[in-house]
Design an enzyme around this catalytic site. Structure first.
Site, PDB file in Angstrom:
ATOM      1  N   SER A 126     -18.765  82.936  30.813  1.00 23.83           N
ATOM      2  CA  SER A 126     -17.467  82.515  31.366  1.00 23.83           C
ATOM      3  C   SER A 126     -17.608  81.766  32.686  1.00 23.83           C
ATOM      4  O   SER A 126     -18.470  82.094  33.518  1.00 23.83           O
ATOM      5  CB  SER A 126     -16.635  83.786  31.602  1.00 23.83           C
ATOM      6  OG  SER A 126     -15.558  83.513  32.451  1.00 23.83           O
ATOM      7  N   GLU A 128     -15.825  82.207  35.050  1.00 24.97           N
ATOM      8  CA  GLU A 128     -15.532  83.198  36.093  1.00 24.97           C
ATOM      9  C   GLU A 128     -16.825  83.609  36.824  1.00 24.97           C
ATOM     10  O   GLU A 128     -16.774  84.095  37.948  1.00 24.97           O
ATOM     11  CB  GLU A 128     -14.839  84.398  35.447  1.00 24.97           C
ATOM     12  CG  GLU A 128     -14.248  85.430  36.392  1.00 24.97           C
ATOM     13  CD  GLU A 128     -13.020  84.972  37.166  1.00 24.97           C
ATOM     14  OE1 GLU A 128     -12.374  83.988  36.781  1.00 24.97           O
ATOM     15  OE2 GLU A 128     -12.711  85.614  38.191  1.00 24.97           O
ATOM     16  N   TYR A 152     -14.986  91.626  36.244  1.00 25.65           N
ATOM     17  CA  TYR A 152     -15.142  90.877  35.000  1.00 25.65           C
ATOM     18  C   TYR A 152     -16.245  89.819  35.152  1.00 25.65           C
ATOM     19  O   TYR A 152     -17.137  89.704  34.306  1.00 25.65           O
ATOM     20  CB  TYR A 152     -13.807  90.198  34.620  1.00 25.65           C
ATOM     21  CG  TYR A 152     -13.962  89.241  33.463  1.00 25.65           C
ATOM     22  CD1 TYR A 152     -14.009  89.701  32.152  1.00 25.65           C
ATOM     23  CD2 TYR A 152     -14.102  87.866  33.680  1.00 25.65           C
ATOM     24  CE1 TYR A 152     -14.184  88.821  31.086  1.00 25.65           C
ATOM     25  CE2 TYR A 152     -14.279  86.988  32.627  1.00 25.65           C
ATOM     26  CZ  TYR A 152     -14.317  87.474  31.337  1.00 25.65           C
ATOM     27  OH  TYR A 152     -14.506  86.608  30.290  1.00 25.65           O
ATOM     28  N   HIS A 182      -9.690  78.783  27.926  1.00 25.45           N
ATOM     29  CA  HIS A 182      -9.233  78.142  26.690  1.00 25.45           C
ATOM     30  C   HIS A 182      -8.113  78.971  26.092  1.00 25.45           C
ATOM     31  O   HIS A 182      -8.163  80.192  26.053  1.00 25.45           O
ATOM     32  CB  HIS A 182     -10.386  77.915  25.716  1.00 25.45           C
ATOM     33  CG  HIS A 182     -11.311  79.060  25.579  1.00 25.45           C
ATOM     34  ND1 HIS A 182     -12.227  79.395  26.560  1.00 25.45           N
ATOM     35  CD2 HIS A 182     -11.454  79.967  24.596  1.00 25.45           C
ATOM     36  CE1 HIS A 182     -12.889  80.469  26.172  1.00 25.45           C
ATOM     37  NE2 HIS A 182     -12.433  80.843  24.992  1.00 25.45           N
TER      38      HIS A 182
HETATM   39  O1  F7E Z   1      -5.327  83.420  35.141  1.00 24.85           O
HETATM   40  C1  F7E Z   1      -3.204  82.865  38.069  1.00 24.85           C
HETATM   41  C2  F7E Z   1      -4.402  83.776  38.220  1.00 24.85           C
HETATM   42  O2  F7E Z   1      -5.389  85.415  33.659  1.00 24.85           O
HETATM   43  C3  F7E Z   1      -5.411  82.059  35.477  1.00 24.85           C
HETATM   44  C4  F7E Z   1      -9.960  84.677  30.824  1.00 24.85           C
HETATM   45  O3  F7E Z   1     -10.003  84.148  29.526  1.00 24.85           O
HETATM   46  O4  F7E Z   1     -10.485  82.547  31.772  1.00 24.85           O
HETATM   47  C5  F7E Z   1      -9.547  83.601  31.813  1.00 24.85           C
HETATM   48  O5  F7E Z   1      -9.482  84.183  33.106  1.00 24.85           O
HETATM   49  C6  F7E Z   1      -4.913  81.846  36.890  1.00 24.85           C
HETATM   50  C7  F7E Z   1      -5.516  82.789  37.915  1.00 24.85           C
HETATM   51  O6  F7E Z   1      -7.082  83.552  33.381  1.00 24.85           O
HETATM   52  C8  F7E Z   1      -0.390  84.952  37.119  1.00 24.85           C
HETATM   53  O7  F7E Z   1      -4.453  84.345  39.529  1.00 24.85           O
HETATM   54  C9  F7E Z   1      -0.802  83.437  38.616  1.00 24.85           C
HETATM   55  O8  F7E Z   1      -5.843  82.062  39.063  1.00 24.85           O
HETATM   56  O9  F7E Z   1      -4.793  83.184  32.672  1.00 24.85           O
HETATM   57  P1  F7E Z   1      -5.578  83.954  33.644  1.00 24.85           P
HETATM   58  P2  F7E Z   1      -8.441  83.726  34.232  1.00 24.85           P
HETATM   59  O10 F7E Z   1      -8.342  84.823  35.182  1.00 24.85           O
HETATM   60  O11 F7E Z   1      -8.810  82.383  34.765  1.00 24.85           O
HETATM   61  C10 F7E Z   1     -11.838  82.905  32.066  1.00 24.85           C
HETATM   62  C11 F7E Z   1     -12.678  81.666  31.855  1.00 24.85           C
HETATM   63  C12 F7E Z   1     -12.297  84.089  31.310  1.00 24.85           C
HETATM   64  O12 F7E Z   1     -13.472  84.190  30.951  1.00 24.85           O
HETATM   65  C13 F7E Z   1     -11.343  85.216  31.175  1.00 24.85           C
HETATM   66  O13 F7E Z   1     -11.728  86.095  30.146  1.00 24.85           O
HETATM   67  O14 F7E Z   1      -3.520  82.113  36.912  1.00 24.85           O
HETATM   68  N1  F7E Z   1      -1.940  83.577  37.866  1.00 24.85           N
HETATM   69  N2  F7E Z   1       0.143  84.269  38.173  1.00 24.85           N
HETATM   70  C14 F7E Z   1      -1.711  84.504  36.922  1.00 24.85           C
HETATM   71  N3  F7E Z   1      -2.495  84.981  35.952  1.00 24.85           N
HETATM   72  C15 F7E Z   1      -1.988  85.933  35.125  1.00 24.85           C
HETATM   73  N4  F7E Z   1      -2.765  86.426  34.121  1.00 24.85           N
HETATM   74  N5  F7E Z   1      -0.708  86.407  35.286  1.00 24.85           N
HETATM   75  C16 F7E Z   1       0.132  85.961  36.262  1.00 24.85           C
HETATM   76  O15 F7E Z   1       1.267  86.395  36.384  1.00 24.85           O
END
Ligand code: F7E
Length: 323
Positions: A126, A128, A152, A182
């Protein structure tokens, strides 16, 4: 003879698209699913192909069941897509995250080494893992130092390193695909894209009146799962095992995502969004933009979906579901 694939995480977004793709290519598919007390909906993403799949109950933390399945099935290709994949939740459940994601990967690598060393192994790595490191030109790539800022990300870095180590030390065909974010209509609705799209449709239909979010200023390189599972299969069918970056090469902020989604439905996102502390993370990855030049040049891989086309598909999905 048909090739045999074993997919952990087959009932998830990527697992379901990958299973469809490999079935189209003539593969015999085996998949790992977890037993849950509520059976309804847990296989929703694969119910339409269920009759073509061989599903095995198991868990990434149970090395015995993984060993047994791999020994019996002797897969040509193993795709490790199972994970506790929510970054924010990993702060609440760090031990579970490490046990499932890191020790789970180790369990599979050991099962391959001891009982099916010819199996090719794909590890869902990832973006991440990079944390907040960015090269001077604004991209992350294989050579960018990795410095995760979440349990994570740390769990994925451990798996990334194990995969490399089993490749070099034990000569297994083991590869990492470092996939940037994705999405798709099958994305869980606690991830930001599908949360924004679903809630915007609910607001449009009068079901809700606000959207509560955390950080609107982080940037992500968002592609479509449909395109990325194709890359996974290419990665395991290259002449030599190695690691790859899969990304669109474009980046957008959460704010851009909200603006586009609400605009598409004739609304202004500023009228509906409330920032809520609850959705902020202890530490944030601020900016992701992947350099996928190698996979494009070597395989001719390129995404079919643009960001806008992907969000439009997700809007259509929620509109027809909630109408
Ligand atoms: O957050 C911001 C949050 O949870 C994206 C997973 O597939 O991609 C994914 O991880 C962004 C972050 O994805 C909310 O702070 C704002 O900056 O959709 P996300 P992620 O954390 O980038 C990577 C590549 C992986 O490997 C992971 O498994 O959005 N954000 N407000 C929020 N995010 C969430 N979830 N909810 C909110 O209310």
């Amino acid at each position: 003879m048909n090739k045999i694939a074993f997919i952990t995480g087959i009932s998830g977004q990527d697992g379901s698209y990958l299973a469809e793709h490999l079935l189209d290519l003539g593969y015999e598919i085996h998949g790992l699913i977890r037993r849950q007390s509520l059976t309804e909906r847990q296989t929703e993403r694969i119910d339409h192909i269920d009759h073509k799949l061989n599903l095995h109950y198991g868990d990434m933390t149970d090395e015995h069941c993984l060993y047994k399945i791999i020994q019996e099935v002797q897969p040509d290709e193993i795709y490790n897509l199972a994970a506790m994949s929510h970054v924010k939740v990993s702060f609440d459940m760090p031990a579970f995250t490490i046990k499932t994601n890191s020790l789970g990967t180790l369990n599979i690598l050991e099962a391959i080494r001891n009982s099916s060393p010819q199996s090719k192994f794909y590890q869902a790595s990832s973006s991440e893992m990079f944390g907040n490191n960015i090269d001077n030109d604004g991209f992350q790539r294989l050579s960018t130092p990795m410095n995760p800022v979440s349990p994570y990300g740390s769990s994925k870095l451990m798996s990334y390193n194990l995969t490399k180590q089993y490749r070099t030390g034990y000569k297994l065909y083991a590869c990492n695909g470092i996939l940037f974010n994705h999405e798709s209509p099958r994305r869980g609705t606690t991830f930001v894209t599908n949360k924004v799209v679903k809630t915007a449709v609910e607001i449009k239909y009068g079901i809700k009146n606000v959207l509560k979010l955390g950080n609107l200023d982080s940037h992500r390189d968002w592609g479509h799962s449909y395109d990325y599972v194709r890359a996974m299969h290419l990665i395991l069918n290259y002449e030599t095992p190695r690691d790859w970056v899969v990304s669109t090469g474009e980046t957008k902020s959460v704010r851009n995502l909200c603006e586009y989604t609400f605009n598409q439905m004739g609304m202004n996102y500023n009228d509906y969004i409330i920032q809520d502390e609850k959705y902020f993370r202890k530490e944030e990855v601020n900016y992701l933009r992947g350099d996928s030049t190698e996979i494009r040049e070597i395989f001719g891989w390129k995404p079919k979906y643009t960001f806008n086309a992907m969000i439009d598909e997700m809007i259509d999905f929620w509109q027809s579901k909630l109408k």
